[in-house]
Motif scaffolding. Structure first.
Motif, PDB file in Angstrom:
ATOM      1  N   ALA A  75       0.813  -1.219   0.000  1.00  0.00           N
ATOM      2  CA  ALA A  75       0.000   0.000   0.000  1.00  0.00           C
ATOM      3  C   ALA A  75       0.841   1.262   0.000  1.00  0.00           C
ATOM      4  O   ALA A  75       0.407   2.310  -0.491  1.00  0.00           O
ATOM      5  N   THR A  76       2.054   1.196   0.569  1.00  0.00           N
ATOM      6  CA  THR A  76       2.890   2.395   0.669  1.00  0.00           C
ATOM      7  C   THR A  76       3.789   2.592  -0.549  1.00  0.00           C
ATOM      8  O   THR A  76       4.509   3.597  -0.610  1.00  0.00           O
ATOM      9  N   SER A  77       3.761   1.664  -1.507  1.00  0.00           N
ATOM     10  CA  SER A  77       4.582   1.817  -2.710  1.00  0.00           C
ATOM     11  C   SER A  77       4.040   2.942  -3.573  1.00  0.00           C
ATOM     12  O   SER A  77       2.837   3.003  -3.845  1.00  0.00           O
ATOM     13  N   MET A  78       4.923   3.819  -4.004  1.00  0.00           N
ATOM     14  CA  MET A  78       4.478   4.929  -4.847  1.00  0.00           C
ATOM     15  C   MET A  78       5.541   5.241  -5.891  1.00  0.00           C
ATOM     16  O   MET A  78       6.743   5.096  -5.650  1.00  0.00           O
ATOM     17  N   THR A  79       5.088   5.636  -7.053  1.00  0.00           N
ATOM     18  CA  THR A  79       6.001   6.100  -8.100  1.00  0.00           C
ATOM     19  C   THR A  79       6.336   7.558  -7.808  1.00  0.00           C
ATOM     20  O   THR A  79       5.440   8.375  -7.595  1.00  0.00           O
ATOM     21  N   LEU A  80       7.631   7.848  -7.804  1.00  0.00           N
ATOM     22  CA  LEU A  80       8.100   9.218  -7.624  1.00  0.00           C
ATOM     23  C   LEU A  80       8.662   9.704  -8.951  1.00  0.00           C
ATOM     24  O   LEU A  80       9.628   9.138  -9.462  1.00  0.00           O
ATOM     25  N   ALA A  81       8.050  10.723  -9.530  1.00  0.00           N
ATOM     26  CA  ALA A  81       8.496  11.288 -10.801  1.00  0.00           C
ATOM     27  C   ALA A  81       9.146  12.644 -10.555  1.00  0.00           C
ATOM     28  O   ALA A  81       8.551  13.518  -9.918  1.00  0.00           O
ATOM     29  N   THR A  82      10.377  12.776 -11.055  1.00  0.00           N
ATOM     30  CA  THR A  82      11.129  14.021 -10.935  1.00  0.00           C
ATOM     31  C   THR A  82      11.649  14.405 -12.313  1.00  0.00           C
ATOM     32  O   THR A  82      11.549  13.630 -13.267  1.00  0.00           O
ATOM     33  N   ALA A  83      12.239  15.586 -12.401  1.00  0.00           N
ATOM     34  CA  ALA A  83      12.853  16.020 -13.657  1.00  0.00           C
ATOM     35  C   ALA A  83      14.056  16.890 -13.329  1.00  0.00           C
ATOM     36  O   ALA A  83      14.071  17.602 -12.312  1.00  0.00           O
ATOM     37  N   ASP A  84      15.075  16.834 -14.197  1.00  0.00           N
ATOM     38  CA  ASP A  84      16.252  17.660 -13.970  1.00  0.00           C
ATOM     39  C   ASP A  84      16.016  19.084 -14.469  1.00  0.00           C
ATOM     40  O   ASP A  84      14.901  19.442 -14.886  1.00  0.00           O
ATOM     41  N   SER A  85      17.055  19.902 -14.450  1.00  0.00           N
ATOM     42  CA  SER A  85      16.911  21.311 -14.808  1.00  0.00           C
ATOM     43  C   SER A  85      16.533  21.515 -16.264  1.00  0.00           C
ATOM     44  O   SER A  85      16.031  22.577 -16.641  1.00  0.00           O
ATOM     45  N   GLU A  86      16.749  20.486 -17.100  1.00  0.00           N
ATOM     46  CA  GLU A  86      16.398  20.581 -18.515  1.00  0.00           C
ATOM     47  C   GLU A  86      15.092  19.874 -18.836  1.00  0.00           C
ATOM     48  O   GLU A  86      14.732  19.718 -20.003  1.00  0.00           O
ATOM     49  N   GLY A  87      14.390  19.436 -17.806  1.00  0.00           N
ATOM     50  CA  GLY A  87      13.095  18.807 -18.000  1.00  0.00           C
ATOM     51  C   GLY A  87      13.141  17.337 -18.349  1.00  0.00           C
ATOM     52  O   GLY A  87      12.105  16.747 -18.674  1.00  0.00           O
ATOM     53  N   ARG A  88      14.312  16.711 -18.260  1.00  0.00           N
ATOM     54  CA  ARG A  88      14.408  15.279 -18.554  1.00  0.00           C
ATOM     55  C   ARG A  88      13.923  14.499 -17.343  1.00  0.00           C
ATOM     56  O   ARG A  88      14.444  14.662 -16.248  1.00  0.00           O
ATOM     57  N   PRO A  89      12.926  13.634 -17.538  1.00  0.00           N
ATOM     58  CA  PRO A  89      12.266  13.000 -16.397  1.00  0.00           C
ATOM     59  C   PRO A  89      12.974  11.747 -15.895  1.00  0.00           C
ATOM     60  O   PRO A  89      13.781  11.126 -16.591  1.00  0.00           O
ATOM     61  N   GLY A  90      12.634  11.391 -14.684  1.00  0.00           N
ATOM     62  CA  GLY A  90      13.037  10.128 -14.089  1.00  0.00           C
ATOM     63  C   GLY A  90      11.923   9.670 -13.168  1.00  0.00           C
ATOM     64  O   GLY A  90      11.289  10.491 -12.493  1.00  0.00           O
ATOM     65  N   ALA A  91      11.660   8.376 -13.143  1.00  0.00           N
ATOM     66  CA  ALA A  91      10.611   7.845 -12.279  1.00  0.00           C
ATOM     67  C   ALA A  91      11.084   6.543 -11.667  1.00  0.00           C
ATOM     68  O   ALA A  91      11.805   5.767 -12.313  1.00  0.00           O
ATOM     69  N   ARG A  92      10.689   6.303 -10.429  1.00  0.00           N
ATOM     70  CA  ARG A  92      11.081   5.091  -9.728  1.00  0.00           C
ATOM     71  C   ARG A  92      10.097   4.845  -8.583  1.00  0.00           C
ATOM     72  O   ARG A  92       9.358   5.744  -8.175  1.00  0.00           O
ATOM     73  N   ILE A  93      10.091   3.619  -8.076  1.00  0.00           N
ATOM     74  CA  ILE A  93       9.233   3.286  -6.943  1.00  0.00           C
ATOM     75  C   ILE A  93       9.984   3.582  -5.649  1.00  0.00           C
ATOM     76  O   ILE A  93      11.129   3.166  -5.473  1.00  0.00           O
ATOM     77  N   VAL A  94       9.334   4.315  -4.759  1.00  0.00           N
ATOM     78  CA  VAL A  94       9.850   4.522  -3.414  1.00  0.00           C
ATOM     79  C   VAL A  94       8.719   4.193  -2.439  1.00  0.00           C
ATOM     80  O   VAL A  94       7.585   3.929  -2.855  1.00  0.00           O
ATOM     81  N   LEU A  95       9.030   4.212  -1.141  1.00  0.00           N
ATOM     82  CA  LEU A  95       8.029   3.870  -0.138  1.00  0.00           C
ATOM     83  C   LEU A  95       7.641   5.095   0.682  1.00  0.00           C
ATOM     84  O   LEU A  95       8.512   5.824   1.173  1.00  0.00           O
ATOM     85  N   LEU A  96       6.349   5.303   0.803  1.00  0.00           N
ATOM     86  CA  LEU A  96       5.835   6.357   1.660  1.00  0.00           C
ATOM     87  C   LEU A  96       6.128   5.979   3.112  1.00  0.00           C
ATOM     88  O   LEU A  96       5.815   4.875   3.551  1.00  0.00           O
TER      89      LEU A  96
END
Length: 216
Positions: A48-69
């Motif tokens: 239940a606490t698994s969540m996708t975390l989506a971020t982006a660098d200064s040029e808008g290139r994205p990254g996504a991964r699973i982290v735990l709340l």
């Protein structure tokens, strides 16, 4: 070339859950999240606490991964990591992110978007010290997201640190700690039959939450 016998475009699933109506929503999106989260904990307590975390660098290139709340309240949603990791670098350059929960079986998805801030060291230290010894050792020796020549190198580093700290007193690294996402936007998605899904978005408007239904 893809296997001609594996036509994934033909795969289908049907959503059969009951609907989500505006009248059933809480006025506060944090309370709405709590309600759904409690049901997810009952249905799938290990995920239940698994969540996708989506971020982006200064040029808008994205990254996504699973982290735990690891904590949430009316101030935001928290997780812990190595600040030197890819996500840490992204958040240093662009401190804005989105987290997403998907609870299979309940056919529900929640997206939460907003600015991200670092937690105080003491907050991360408390959580770090509550972790199992193996997790603390791994976090202490790893420079997350950096290249390493082999797994053996990591295992040797863990072994050496373990021998040097037989009392289990491993200090939380200054490079490790927590982040908090402060929500500006929530979206609650309920899967429905024939893909006519229910979607409601909460967005801040002059300090108050406004609710709108979105087309699926």
């Amino acid at each position: 070339m893809a296997n001609q016998n594996s036509d994934i475009s033909a795969l289908r699933r049907e959503y059969v859950a009951e609907g989500l109506h505006k009248a059933d929503l809480r006025d506060d999106p944090f309370e709405q999240f709590q309600s759904w989260f409690d049901k997810a904990l009952i249905a799938h307590p290990d995920d239940a606490t698994s969540m996708t975390l989506a971020t982006a660098d200064s040029e808008g290139r994205p990254g996504a991964r699973i982290v735990l709340l690891k904590h949430f309240d009316n101030h935001g949603f928290c997780w812990f990591t190595d600040f030197r990791s890819e996500k840490g670098q992204h958040l240093e350059q662009n401190p804005y992110a989105e987290i997403m929960f998907y609870w299979y079986g309940l056919e529900r998805q929640v997206r939460i978007r907003g600015p991200v801030e670092k937690l105080e060291y003491a907050f991360g230290e408390r959580y770090f010290n509550a972790r199992p010894i193996g997790s603390r050792l791994s976090a202490a020796v790893s420079h997350q997201s950096s290249p390493v020549d082999s797994r053996a190198t990591l295992e040797k580093a863990v072994s050496e640190m373990s021998a040097a700290h037989e009392d289990g007193n491993i200090r939380c690294p200054e490079t490790w700690g927590g982040y908090r996402l402060v929500p500006e936007r929530f979206e609650f998605w309920q899967g429905r039959e024939n893909r006519l899904h229910d979607r409601f978005v909460f967005s801040l408007d002059d300090g108050k939450w406004q609710v709108d239904r979105l087309q699926p």
